[in-house]
Enzyme design. Structure first.
Site, mmCIF file in Angstrom:
data_model
loop_
_atom_site.group_PDB
_atom_site.id
_atom_site.type_symbol
_atom_site.label_atom_id
_atom_site.label_comp_id
_atom_site.label_asym_id
_atom_site.label_seq_id
_atom_site.Cartn_x
_atom_site.Cartn_y
_atom_site.Cartn_z
ATOM 1 N N SER A 135 0.869 -1.168 0.000
ATOM 2 C CA SER A 135 0.000 0.000 0.000
ATOM 3 C C SER A 135 0.908 1.220 0.000
ATOM 4 O O SER A 135 1.698 1.408 0.926
ATOM 5 C CB SER A 135 -0.876 -0.032 1.253
ATOM 6 O OG SER A 135 -1.617 1.160 1.367
ATOM 7 N N LYS A 161 -0.948 -1.099 -4.494
ATOM 8 C CA LYS A 161 -2.166 -0.348 -4.141
ATOM 9 C C LYS A 161 -1.768 1.100 -3.921
ATOM 10 O O LYS A 161 -0.842 1.388 -3.170
ATOM 11 C CB LYS A 161 -2.789 -0.951 -2.871
ATOM 12 C CG LYS A 161 -3.817 -0.081 -2.171
ATOM 13 C CD LYS A 161 -4.511 -0.862 -1.058
ATOM 14 C CE LYS A 161 -4.642 -0.029 0.212
ATOM 15 N NZ LYS A 161 -5.300 -0.782 1.306
ATOM 16 N N LYS A 163 -2.831 4.780 -2.618
ATOM 17 C CA LYS A 163 -3.780 5.602 -1.878
ATOM 18 C C LYS A 163 -4.197 6.741 -2.806
ATOM 19 O O LYS A 163 -3.345 7.297 -3.537
ATOM 20 C CB LYS A 163 -3.101 6.165 -0.620
ATOM 21 C CG LYS A 163 -2.873 5.104 0.445
ATOM 22 C CD LYS A 163 -4.191 4.613 1.013
ATOM 23 C CE LYS A 163 -3.982 3.705 2.193
ATOM 24 N NZ LYS A 163 -5.258 3.222 2.751
ATOM 25 N N ASP A 188 -7.109 2.859 -3.105
ATOM 26 C CA ASP A 188 -7.842 2.929 -1.841
ATOM 27 C C ASP A 188 -8.075 4.395 -1.500
ATOM 28 O O ASP A 188 -7.120 5.144 -1.276
ATOM 29 C CB ASP A 188 -7.029 2.238 -0.731
ATOM 30 C CG ASP A 188 -7.759 2.176 0.597
ATOM 31 O OD1 ASP A 188 -8.908 2.668 0.685
ATOM 32 O OD2 ASP A 188 -7.179 1.643 1.571
ATOM 33 N N GLU A 213 -11.025 0.541 -3.470
ATOM 34 C CA GLU A 213 -11.336 0.277 -2.067
ATOM 35 C C GLU A 213 -11.987 1.494 -1.417
ATOM 36 O O GLU A 213 -11.475 2.606 -1.507
ATOM 37 C CB GLU A 213 -10.017 -0.089 -1.361
ATOM 38 C CG GLU A 213 -10.158 -0.619 0.052
ATOM 39 C CD GLU A 213 -8.789 -1.020 0.640
ATOM 40 O OE1 GLU A 213 -7.849 -1.285 -0.141
ATOM 41 O OE2 GLU A 213 -8.681 -1.053 1.870
ATOM 42 N N ASP A 238 -13.645 -1.849 3.067
ATOM 43 C CA ASP A 238 -12.728 -1.963 4.208
ATOM 44 C C ASP A 238 -13.480 -1.404 5.426
ATOM 45 O O ASP A 238 -14.117 -2.154 6.181
ATOM 46 C CB ASP A 238 -11.436 -1.189 3.874
ATOM 47 C CG ASP A 238 -10.451 -1.069 5.027
ATOM 48 O OD1 ASP A 238 -10.762 -1.528 6.127
ATOM 49 O OD2 ASP A 238 -9.341 -0.499 4.837
ATOM 50 N N LYS A 262 -9.553 -6.905 8.195
ATOM 51 C CA LYS A 262 -8.542 -6.426 9.151
ATOM 52 C C LYS A 262 -8.939 -6.931 10.524
ATOM 53 O O LYS A 262 -10.093 -6.730 10.946
ATOM 54 C CB LYS A 262 -8.491 -4.895 9.172
ATOM 55 C CG LYS A 262 -7.878 -4.282 7.932
ATOM 56 C CD LYS A 262 -7.867 -2.775 8.011
ATOM 57 C CE LYS A 262 -7.191 -2.189 6.776
ATOM 58 N NZ LYS A 262 -7.441 -0.731 6.684
ATOM 59 N N GLY A 290 -3.856 -3.977 6.190
ATOM 60 C CA GLY A 290 -2.823 -3.637 7.173
ATOM 61 C C GLY A 290 -3.132 -2.307 7.824
ATOM 62 O O GLY A 290 -3.892 -1.497 7.269
HETATM 63 O O1 OSB Z 1 -7.165 1.725 4.539
HETATM 64 O O2 OSB Z 1 -5.876 0.067 4.279
HETATM 65 C C1 OSB Z 1 -6.102 1.181 4.798
HETATM 66 C C2 OSB Z 1 -3.056 2.283 6.833
HETATM 67 C C3 OSB Z 1 -3.671 2.959 7.864
HETATM 68 C C4 OSB Z 1 -5.043 3.085 7.856
HETATM 69 C C5 OSB Z 1 -5.808 2.517 6.827
HETATM 70 C C6 OSB Z 1 -5.196 1.815 5.811
HETATM 71 C C7 OSB Z 1 -3.793 1.733 5.799
HETATM 72 C C8 OSB Z 1 -3.030 1.087 4.742
HETATM 73 C C9 OSB Z 1 -1.662 0.605 5.101
HETATM 74 O O3 OSB Z 1 -3.401 1.003 3.589
HETATM 75 C C10 OSB Z 1 -1.463 -0.832 4.911
HETATM 76 C C11 OSB Z 1 -0.166 -1.261 5.533
HETATM 77 O O4 OSB Z 1 -0.149 -1.612 6.738
HETATM 78 O O5 OSB Z 1 0.824 -1.241 4.812
HETATM 79 MG MG MG Z 2 -8.317 0.551 3.184
#
Ligand code: OSB
Ligand code: MG
Length: 374
Positions: A135, A161, A163, A188, A213, A238, A262, A290
């Site tokens: 991510s 992925k 953001k 995401d 996402e 999510d 999660k 994560g």
């Molecule tokens: O939406 O998946 C998410 C990190 C913090 C809060 C929300 C998210 C995330 C990530 C990080 O996408 C995933 C990772 O731990 O690498």
């Molecule tokens: Mg997410």
């Protein structure tokens, strides 16, 4: 198992690089760890709540309060046989799922050690290795993002992925797709869009994304289902999914075609398995999300990812992407095929570096076992 004591700690761990999402930037994690002692063994749990209640209503501070004053005493008053009994023990407390997961997961961790089997096997895992994705946070510029993607692909990661948010989406996808037409790419939004952005979101179909996402509200099913009808790209939920019931509603309404699981968001291993099974029975693939976890939470995510319906690459990646030094031994590594190979050692498969944990601890409280606090 007799609960001899629960030690709750807060650790401060700086990330190797800041992580930016549509809701904010994280540079240092305030991580809560619960250490549950039982009959000579120690189970560990990590709280995935953020420093602020942005991703969900929980934060490091709310979870600290709820574990210390509510859930910890409830658990210490019982002799649970296994982690599967925690939802019943914590039943009276509404919400606070990340706080609940912290303790429940520590009990599962303990149980695997007691049984002398890998946690992955205790959970019903079947995979010997799990596919990994990364991510990648919002970057100051597209060239900087391209450099990061290049590095992650070279390391073997199977899915990228991105953001995204309004202003950091189609131009970015376009640049990435032009450079890498074939890679598995997803995005995401962490709820950064509204229904008025629907036409814009339909434009994401042009980039052959594996999924989009949580584009809309963090607590929504209905409007995601309206949006899904207009999109060819699968939506993935999510934030909206807290339990099996939510998963069933989302699948039934076609609010999504893929589910991110999660552990903290669904209150721990029991409900994560229930969501996994509900999705599997209905042909909906899942993957493990994560929350910038340290090694304890990461080890638990890895064990969960061995369940049969975790068929898409997760946001479960190497320790070194997050930390200069992780609190587990060995650290989590990803092989050249972009997989994490599952340990066959009993328990979580990664030892907690208790000396380092102690060194990083900024506050510590004990429930019941007062003599254990140094
Ligand atoms: O939406 O998946 C998410 C990190 C913090 C809060 C929300 C998210 C995330 C990530 C990080 O996408 C995933 C990772 O731990 O690498
Ligand atoms: Mg997410």
């Amino acid at each position: 198992m007799r609960i001899d004591g629960i030690i709750l700690r807060e650790l401060h761990l700086p990330l190797v690089r800041p992580f930016e999402t549509s809701f904010g930037v994280t540079t240092e994690r305030r991580i809560l760890l619960a250490e549950v002692r039982s009959e000579g063994l120690v189970g560990w749990g990590e709280c995935t709540a953020g420093e602020h209640p942005y991703f969900s209503g929980e934060s490091t501070d709310t979870a600290w309060q709820v574990i210390l004053n509510e859930l910890g005493p409830m658990l210490a008053a019982e002799t649970p046989e296994n982690g599967g009994q925690c939802p019943r023990i914590f039943h009276k407390i509404r919400g606070n799922r990340m706080a609940k997961a912290t303790l429940e997961n520590a009990i599962w961790d303990l149980e695997a050690q007691r049984e002398g089997i890998p946690l992955a096997r205790l959970l019903g895992g079947v995979h010997d290795a799990i596919p990994c994705g990364v991510s990648i946070g919002i970057q100051p510029s597209i060239p900087q993002l391209m450099e990061i993607i290049e590095r992650e692909l070279a390391a073997g990661y199977q899915r990228i992925k991105l953001k995204c948010k309004p202003g950091w989406d189609v131009d970015v996808f376009d640049a990435v797709r032009n450079r890498w037409p074939e890679i598995t790419l997803s995005c995401d939004a962490n709820s950064a869009y509204r229904l008025r952005d629907s036409d814009h979101l339909v434009g994401f179909d042009a980039f052959d994304l594996l999924m989009i996402e949580q584009p809309l509200w963090y607590d929504d099913f209905f409007y995601h289902s309206m949006l899904q009808k207009r999109l060819n790209t699968p939506l993935c939920l999510d934030e909206s999914i807290h339990n099996r019931r939510d998963a069933l509603a989302a699948i039934e309404m076609e609010s999504c075609k893929i589910i991110n699981i999660k552990l903290g968001r669904v209150s721990g291993f029991s409900e994560a398995i229930a969501v996994h099974n509900a999705a599997m029975e209905r042909g909906v693939p899942v993957w493990c999300g994560g929350m910038l976890e340290s090694g304890v939470g990461r080890a638990h995510n890895i064990a969960l990812s061995t369940l049969p319906n975790f068929t898409l690459p997760g946001d479960v990646s190497a320790s070194a992407r997050y930390w200069k030094e992780d609190i587990i031994e060995p650290e989590v590594t990803v092989n050249a095929q972009g997989e994490i190979v599952i340990s066959d050692a009993p328990g979580r498969g990664y030892e907690v570096r208790t000396d380092l944990v102690e060194k990083l601890t900024v506050r510590k409280e004990a429930i019941r076992a007062f003599e254990l606090v140094g």
